[in-house]
Design a protein around this motif. Sequence first.
Motif, PDB file in Angstrom:
ATOM      1  N   GLN A   1      53.016 -37.841  64.702  1.00 29.23           N
ATOM      2  CA  GLN A   1      52.416 -36.953  65.573  1.00 29.23           C
ATOM      3  C   GLN A   1      51.573 -35.790  64.712  1.00 29.23           C
ATOM      4  OE1 GLN A   1      53.051 -36.299  69.141  1.00 29.23           O
ATOM      5  NE2 GLN A   1      51.088 -35.484  68.648  1.00 29.23           N
ATOM      6  N   LEU A   2      52.207 -35.569  63.446  1.00 30.11           N
ATOM      7  CA  LEU A   2      51.381 -34.682  62.677  1.00 30.11           C
ATOM      8  C   LEU A   2      49.907 -35.138  62.212  1.00 30.11           C
ATOM      9  CD1 LEU A   2      51.482 -32.254  60.791  1.00 30.11           C
ATOM     10  CD2 LEU A   2      52.484 -33.428  59.076  1.00 30.11           C
ATOM     11  N   ALA A   3      50.009 -36.613  61.839  1.00 30.48           N
ATOM     12  CA  ALA A   3      48.956 -37.322  61.537  1.00 30.48           C
ATOM     13  C   ALA A   3      47.890 -37.488  62.483  1.00 30.48           C
ATOM     14  CB  ALA A   3      49.203 -38.522  60.761  1.00 30.48           C
TER      15      ALA A   3
ATOM     16  N   THR B   1      33.566 -32.241  54.406  1.00 25.61           N
ATOM     17  CA  THR B   1      32.456 -32.735  54.991  1.00 25.61           C
ATOM     18  C   THR B   1      31.845 -31.737  56.092  1.00 25.61           C
ATOM     19  OG1 THR B   1      33.856 -33.543  56.728  1.00 25.61           O
ATOM     20  CG2 THR B   1      33.248 -35.055  54.760  1.00 25.61           C
ATOM     21  N   ARG B   2      32.504 -30.620  56.343  1.00 30.56           N
ATOM     22  CA  ARG B   2      32.010 -29.689  56.879  1.00 30.56           C
ATOM     23  C   ARG B   2      32.285 -28.117  56.215  1.00 30.56           C
ATOM     24  NH1 ARG B   2      35.940 -31.540  60.024  1.00 30.56           N
ATOM     25  NH2 ARG B   2      37.177 -29.701  59.913  1.00 30.56           N
ATOM     26  N   ALA B   3      31.506 -27.118  56.565  1.00 26.76           N
ATOM     27  CA  ALA B   3      31.487 -25.853  55.674  1.00 26.76           C
ATOM     28  C   ALA B   3      32.738 -25.201  56.103  1.00 26.76           C
ATOM     29  CB  ALA B   3      30.375 -25.104  56.118  1.00 26.76           C
ATOM     30  N   ASN B   4      33.321 -25.232  57.282  1.00 31.16           N
ATOM     31  CA  ASN B   4      34.407 -24.581  57.554  1.00 31.16           C
ATOM     32  C   ASN B   4      35.812 -25.159  57.660  1.00 31.16           C
ATOM     33  OD1 ASN B   4      33.913 -26.147  59.858  1.00 31.16           O
ATOM     34  ND2 ASN B   4      34.234 -24.984  61.244  1.00 31.16           N
ATOM     35  N   GLY B   5      35.934 -26.279  56.969  1.00 34.89           N
ATOM     36  CA  GLY B   5      36.909 -27.276  56.916  1.00 34.89           C
ATOM     37  C   GLY B   5      37.763 -26.591  55.821  1.00 34.89           C
ATOM     38  N   ARG B   6      39.062 -27.216  55.766  1.00 38.75           N
ATOM     39  CA  ARG B   6      39.974 -27.106  54.858  1.00 38.75           C
ATOM     40  C   ARG B   6      40.030 -28.312  53.764  1.00 38.75           C
ATOM     41  NH1 ARG B   6      44.945 -25.183  58.645  1.00 38.75           N
ATOM     42  NH2 ARG B   6      43.880 -23.474  59.566  1.00 38.75           N
ATOM     43  N   GLY B   7      39.791 -29.511  54.236  1.00 41.73           N
ATOM     44  CA  GLY B   7      39.819 -30.674  53.531  1.00 41.73           C
ATOM     45  C   GLY B   7      41.154 -31.038  53.178  1.00 41.73           C
ATOM     46  N   LEU B   8      42.054 -30.583  54.115  1.00 40.15           N
ATOM     47  CA  LEU B   8      43.568 -31.409  53.780  1.00 40.15           C
ATOM     48  C   LEU B   8      43.934 -32.045  54.918  1.00 40.15           C
ATOM     49  CD1 LEU B   8      45.326 -27.711  52.708  1.00 40.15           C
ATOM     50  CD2 LEU B   8      44.648 -29.615  51.293  1.00 40.15           C
ATOM     51  N   GLY B   9      43.307 -31.839  56.132  1.00 42.19           N
ATOM     52  CA  GLY B   9      44.057 -32.590  57.290  1.00 42.19           C
ATOM     53  C   GLY B   9      44.069 -34.238  57.163  1.00 42.19           C
ATOM     54  N   LEU B  10      42.759 -34.918  56.611  1.00 40.83           N
ATOM     55  CA  LEU B  10      42.655 -36.401  56.358  1.00 40.83           C
ATOM     56  C   LEU B  10      43.620 -36.624  55.196  1.00 40.83           C
ATOM     57  CD1 LEU B  10      38.817 -37.026  56.960  1.00 40.83           C
ATOM     58  CD2 LEU B  10      40.676 -37.510  58.455  1.00 40.83           C
ATOM     59  N   ALA B  11      43.630 -35.805  54.145  1.00 44.47           N
ATOM     60  CA  ALA B  11      44.672 -36.384  53.264  1.00 44.47           C
ATOM     61  C   ALA B  11      46.249 -36.405  53.898  1.00 44.47           C
ATOM     62  CB  ALA B  11      44.677 -35.161  52.159  1.00 44.47           C
ATOM     63  N   ILE B  12      46.580 -35.546  54.789  1.00 44.39           N
ATOM     64  CA  ILE B  12      47.764 -35.658  55.353  1.00 44.39           C
ATOM     65  C   ILE B  12      47.839 -36.937  56.297  1.00 44.39           C
ATOM     66  CG2 ILE B  12      49.211 -34.746  57.029  1.00 44.39           C
ATOM     67  CD1 ILE B  12      48.226 -31.850  56.247  1.00 44.39           C
ATOM     68  N   VAL B  13      46.934 -37.344  56.788  1.00 44.17           N
ATOM     69  CA  VAL B  13      46.992 -38.563  57.770  1.00 44.17           C
ATOM     70  C   VAL B  13      46.978 -39.646  56.848  1.00 44.17           C
ATOM     71  CG1 VAL B  13      45.230 -39.919  59.121  1.00 44.17           C
ATOM     72  CG2 VAL B  13      45.269 -37.444  59.333  1.00 44.17           C
ATOM     73  N   ARG B  14      46.231 -39.554  55.692  1.00 41.43           N
ATOM     74  CA  ARG B  14      46.760 -40.875  54.806  1.00 41.43           C
ATOM     75  C   ARG B  14      48.115 -41.018  54.204  1.00 41.43           C
ATOM     76  NH1 ARG B  14      46.096 -42.231  49.313  1.00 41.43           N
ATOM     77  NH2 ARG B  14      45.093 -44.205  48.822  1.00 41.43           N
ATOM     78  N   ARG B  15      48.457 -39.930  54.002  1.00 45.29           N
ATOM     79  CA  ARG B  15      49.799 -40.086  53.148  1.00 45.29           C
ATOM     80  C   ARG B  15      50.768 -40.265  54.351  1.00 45.29           C
ATOM     81  NH1 ARG B  15      52.686 -35.676  50.722  1.00 45.29           N
ATOM     82  NH2 ARG B  15      53.669 -37.484  49.618  1.00 45.29           N
ATOM     83  N   VAL B  16      50.659 -40.098  55.371  1.00 48.95           N
ATOM     84  CA  VAL B  16      51.615 -40.459  56.710  1.00 48.95           C
ATOM     85  C   VAL B  16      51.587 -41.694  56.893  1.00 48.95           C
ATOM     86  CG1 VAL B  16      52.299 -40.075  59.040  1.00 48.95           C
ATOM     87  CG2 VAL B  16      51.883 -37.998  57.762  1.00 48.95           C
TER      88      VAL B  16
END
Length: 532
Positions: free
Chosen positions: A434-436, A491-506
């Motif tokens: 669900q998190l991913a 890839t966006r100026a207002n992004g954190r750069g962590l969401g897709l890293a979490i997706v990949r790990r899960v």
Amino acid sequence: MSPPSPAAPLDGLLQVLPVPLFVVHGDRLVFTNNALRVLLGLREGDLPSVGEFNARFSPEERAWVEPLSRALARGEPLPDQPAWVRMRGADGRRHVLSLITGPGRIPQEQLVLLLDAEGGDAVRRLSTVLVSTAAELLRCRDETAVLELAVEAVHRQGFYVSVMLLEGDFLRHGPMRQEAESLAAAERLYGQSVHAVRFPRAAMPHLEEVLTRRKSVFHPDAFSMARQLHSPEVAESIERIYPPGSRALDAPLFVGDEPFGVLAVQSPMLTPANAGALELFAQLIGGALENVRHHRAADARLAEVSRLQGELVASERLTALGEAAGVVAHEVRNPLGAILNTVAVLKREPRLGPSGAAAVEMLEEEAIRLEDIVRDLLDTVRPLEPRPRPVQLGELVHRALGQLQGREDLPTPHVVFDEAPEVPDLAGDETLLQLAITHLMRNALQASPAKGTVRVAVRSVPGGVSLVVEDEGPGIAGVDPQRVFEPFFLTRANGRGLGLAIVRRVVLAHGGKVRAGARPEGGARFELVLPL
């Protein structure tokens, strides 16, 4: 009264000789063998006059052919002959021949043999072409390319050729160069492409012998071989369409010590001499196929080494990031807790006024945003230990969309969700998945313009379930698709750069795969494949 002819035993022996020959008596040919009839296109029983036979020679040969004919008819000593002569065959080609004469059964007869004077040169030319082609074969990186190049090279030398591919207990046609009319007739009779017809290996003992003994077989009569391989209708079509007197060669193709198939060649020009060159060429084809497999194995090993190196670098990066995240979480969360407690007290203070209340509201929003960043950072680096239970992927997507749609901090694109029927449950950790999925859906919603469309699809795939998410945002063109899954890659100026890293790990923790790419129409495409 007809002139005498050779005795029956001699007649039978001369008939089966592969060398064209005839017996002349006076001004007529009294005997022709099968090879000569094929060369000249004569019907059985045709016995042309010497004058009709002489007409087959090129005009420049007549100056000596006619005196030779007169000497043969009179039984006189033969005049000097050139080393070779040119004659027009039934196929319209000019054949270069050497004439050898000898006495017949009776003094009035002469036996004349027509030997192929081009044979030696033809074998040398064929060998040169095939060796040159073999060098090109070694540059191929695909098995189909090797076979196509090989059959084209053989076909350009005037041969019909095909490759029979070995597939378990069956053989089927691979690349080939054959008469279009014959192929069309075969496909009509079989009701499918000739490449799709599978022949039981046990039903073709002549090819089984080639593969078992690893030795080529030369067939003086190609049509008898075709009758063994094909149905009677197809064999009859082949015999009607292809030139009479066709011979055939079946040469084994081996890759290392493993049988790969058979190189089958047919032509009236096929002789034991050039068949030897083709047999050697078949061995060179096998070497080129083995070379392709070596390169393919090397590429696979290199890709695996690169993958392991990437995983090692990612692991080391996450280890360092985890240590930093632990310090940050410890040092930041306590002050954040104090700030949020203070905000809660200030919000109950009636003397703040409108401007003070707005400042407190802004302070709370920023503190919550900072707390979210710390939580995402910890999610990125913490060890994942999935606790699997049956999970319906489509249900998790619905839940994520329900949580995200309508939020003021996100755009509101149109979402199209296509869930295939009867998608099986998979074994996964519901909380982690669900998190991913929530992070993946948030990424797509943030990337898409307000009036754009986010397309979501859930499908069954072999051994698992696939989730595809496509957006109409700026996309990731010009970016290494694997880098978007690295922590803090933006890839966006207002992004954190962590969401897709979490997706990949899960996904990796569940033994799945995740891929990113650009949509041809613009935007990005992400696909998760999770095993059942």
